[in-house]
Design a protein around this motif. Sequence first.
Motif, mmCIF file in Angstrom:
data_model
loop_
_atom_site.group_PDB
_atom_site.id
_atom_site.type_symbol
_atom_site.label_atom_id
_atom_site.label_comp_id
_atom_site.label_asym_id
_atom_site.label_seq_id
_atom_site.Cartn_x
_atom_site.Cartn_y
_atom_site.Cartn_z
ATOM 1 N N UNK A 26 0.839 -1.206 0.000
ATOM 2 C CA UNK A 26 0.000 0.000 0.000
ATOM 3 C C UNK A 26 0.874 1.256 0.000
ATOM 4 N N UNK A 27 1.897 1.272 0.860
ATOM 5 C CA UNK A 27 2.795 2.432 0.925
ATOM 6 C C UNK A 27 3.597 2.585 -0.362
ATOM 7 N N UNK A 28 3.995 1.464 -0.972
ATOM 8 C CA UNK A 28 4.811 1.521 -2.181
ATOM 9 C C UNK A 28 4.002 1.980 -3.394
ATOM 10 N N UNK A 29 2.770 1.548 -3.497
ATOM 11 C CA UNK A 29 1.939 1.908 -4.656
ATOM 12 C C UNK A 29 1.582 3.387 -4.636
ATOM 13 N N UNK A 30 1.314 3.927 -3.439
ATOM 14 C CA UNK A 30 1.046 5.355 -3.313
ATOM 15 C C UNK A 30 -0.249 5.802 -3.970
ATOM 16 N N UNK A 31 -0.247 7.012 -4.485
ATOM 17 C CA UNK A 31 -1.446 7.638 -5.042
ATOM 18 C C UNK A 31 -1.772 7.027 -6.403
ATOM 19 N N UNK A 32 -2.534 5.944 -6.394
ATOM 20 C CA UNK A 32 -2.874 5.252 -7.629
ATOM 21 C C UNK A 32 -4.168 4.480 -7.437
ATOM 22 N N UNK A 33 -4.890 4.325 -8.545
ATOM 23 C CA UNK A 33 -6.109 3.520 -8.481
ATOM 24 C C UNK A 33 -5.806 2.029 -8.378
ATOM 25 N N UNK A 34 -4.541 1.651 -8.563
ATOM 26 C CA UNK A 34 -4.152 0.268 -8.312
ATOM 27 C C UNK A 34 -4.340 -0.108 -6.851
ATOM 28 N N UNK A 35 -4.518 0.887 -6.014
ATOM 29 C CA UNK A 35 -4.734 0.630 -4.589
ATOM 30 C C UNK A 35 -6.017 -0.166 -4.342
ATOM 31 N N UNK A 36 -6.928 -0.173 -5.288
ATOM 32 C CA UNK A 36 -8.154 -0.966 -5.092
ATOM 33 C C UNK A 36 -7.832 -2.460 -5.067
ATOM 34 N N UNK A 41 -6.544 -7.284 -1.399
ATOM 35 C CA UNK A 41 -5.518 -8.110 -0.751
ATOM 36 C C UNK A 41 -5.536 -7.921 0.758
ATOM 37 N N UNK A 42 -5.661 -6.683 1.211
ATOM 38 C CA UNK A 42 -5.700 -6.415 2.650
ATOM 39 C C UNK A 42 -6.977 -6.958 3.285
ATOM 40 N N UNK A 43 -8.053 -7.040 2.522
ATOM 41 C CA UNK A 43 -9.281 -7.651 3.053
ATOM 42 C C UNK A 43 -9.038 -9.123 3.367
ATOM 43 N N UNK A 44 -8.312 -9.805 2.496
ATOM 44 C CA UNK A 44 -7.964 -11.206 2.748
ATOM 45 C C UNK A 44 -7.095 -11.296 4.003
ATOM 46 N N UNK A 45 -6.121 -10.387 4.123
ATOM 47 C CA UNK A 45 -5.252 -10.384 5.304
ATOM 48 C C UNK A 45 -6.056 -10.143 6.578
ATOM 49 N N UNK A 182 -3.104 9.617 4.748
ATOM 50 C CA UNK A 182 -1.774 10.191 4.540
ATOM 51 C C UNK A 182 -1.206 9.803 3.180
ATOM 52 N N UNK A 183 -1.588 8.643 2.690
ATOM 53 C CA UNK A 183 -1.055 8.150 1.424
ATOM 54 C C UNK A 183 -1.941 8.540 0.244
ATOM 55 N N UNK A 184 -3.251 8.549 0.454
ATOM 56 C CA UNK A 184 -4.182 8.791 -0.643
ATOM 57 C C UNK A 184 -4.923 10.107 -0.464
ATOM 58 N N UNK A 185 -5.270 10.781 -1.561
ATOM 59 C CA UNK A 185 -6.132 11.961 -1.462
ATOM 60 C C UNK A 185 -7.518 11.531 -0.996
ATOM 61 N N UNK A 186 -8.313 12.465 -0.468
ATOM 62 C CA UNK A 186 -9.599 12.096 0.146
ATOM 63 C C UNK A 186 -10.504 11.224 -0.698
ATOM 64 N N UNK A 187 -10.667 11.533 -1.976
ATOM 65 C CA UNK A 187 -11.566 10.759 -2.832
ATOM 66 C C UNK A 187 -11.130 9.314 -2.963
ATOM 67 N N UNK A 188 -9.855 9.129 -3.296
ATOM 68 C CA UNK A 188 -9.346 7.767 -3.442
ATOM 69 C C UNK A 188 -9.330 7.043 -2.104
ATOM 70 N N UNK A 192 -11.023 3.521 -1.413
ATOM 71 C CA UNK A 192 -10.200 2.434 -0.864
ATOM 72 C C UNK A 192 -10.854 1.837 0.379
ATOM 73 N N UNK A 193 -11.303 2.677 1.297
ATOM 74 C CA UNK A 193 -11.949 2.195 2.520
ATOM 75 C C UNK A 193 -13.206 1.401 2.203
#
Length: 313
Positions: A26-36, A41-45, A182-188, A192-193
């Motif tokens: 998550x920290x490495x990908x940063x501001x990207x829609x790939x975060x979805x 993945x984090x849901x599985x975790x 801190x990593x993503x802008x409010x919309x993204x 993500x949440x």
Amino acid sequence: MERRPAYYVIRIGLVATLFAGGWALFAAVGDSWWQLGVAALLAVAFAQVTLLAHDLAHGQVFRSRRRSRIAGLLVGNVTVGLSYGWWMDKHTRHHANPNHEEHDPDVAPDILVWSRRQAEASRGLPRFIGRWQAFLFFPLLTLEGLNLKVAGFRALRRVKGGRTEGLLLVLHNLAYLCGVFLVLPPGKALVFLAVHQACYGVYLGCTFAPNHKGMPVLTAEDSLDFLRRQVLTSRNVRGGRLMNVALGGLNYQIEHHLFPGMPSANLRRARPIVREYCRELGVPYVECGLVESWAQAMRHLHAVGAPLREVRT
């Protein structure tokens, strides 16, 4: 019934790696829609961590209740934001009387109804949803992660050590929300949440619901001994090692309900013994694939909602 320390050391290590690796990604990908994708993945975790909390609550990992509780608070409250004390109380009542209308909180009439009697007595939103609840079940599961968090906070006054649990839940939510924003802008961040919590809720629903939904619902009129009360209301899910990992051993639900303190890795060993004993007694032992288990659950939900559809027409 013997403890499996090596198994839990490996399992905890793998789950911790998945959890930490997910957040590192998550920290490495940063501001990207790939975060979805990272959210899924984090849901599985999160779900795998929750399954570990389940084993801790049953005393499968440690013999000491104190150690189990400390570990449960760290795994449940701090790591995934699930109140360990609230969930342990709720789940213990479920195990004592599975699928019992009056005593099992998992089949208490709330948004969904689990029997025709509940359907006929329903009012308001449950009555509206109950008509087509089989079709709405999976969409509603997307809210289950959020529901668990809210229910945990609401129960803090009734939970032993509620103040400590509350502080740990606040700590989790602050770290969780601050990290995301801190990593993503409010919309993204909001998307993500939503994706993360929705996938988490569906995963948990796919883990716990196939085990009992669609099995007989008991009432005060049913007088069953312990064996029949546990076996007749539970269903095993076939699927081999992959299913074992995905469901955390809960695919052996019949054995788990008969021996809740048995380490999940040992349940498969108990299965042939329990199955043969049930055959000798003439007690139905239900086992099927994951898809069929869901089909049975959906058919049951649709059938119990029939009185509501009849009223509407």
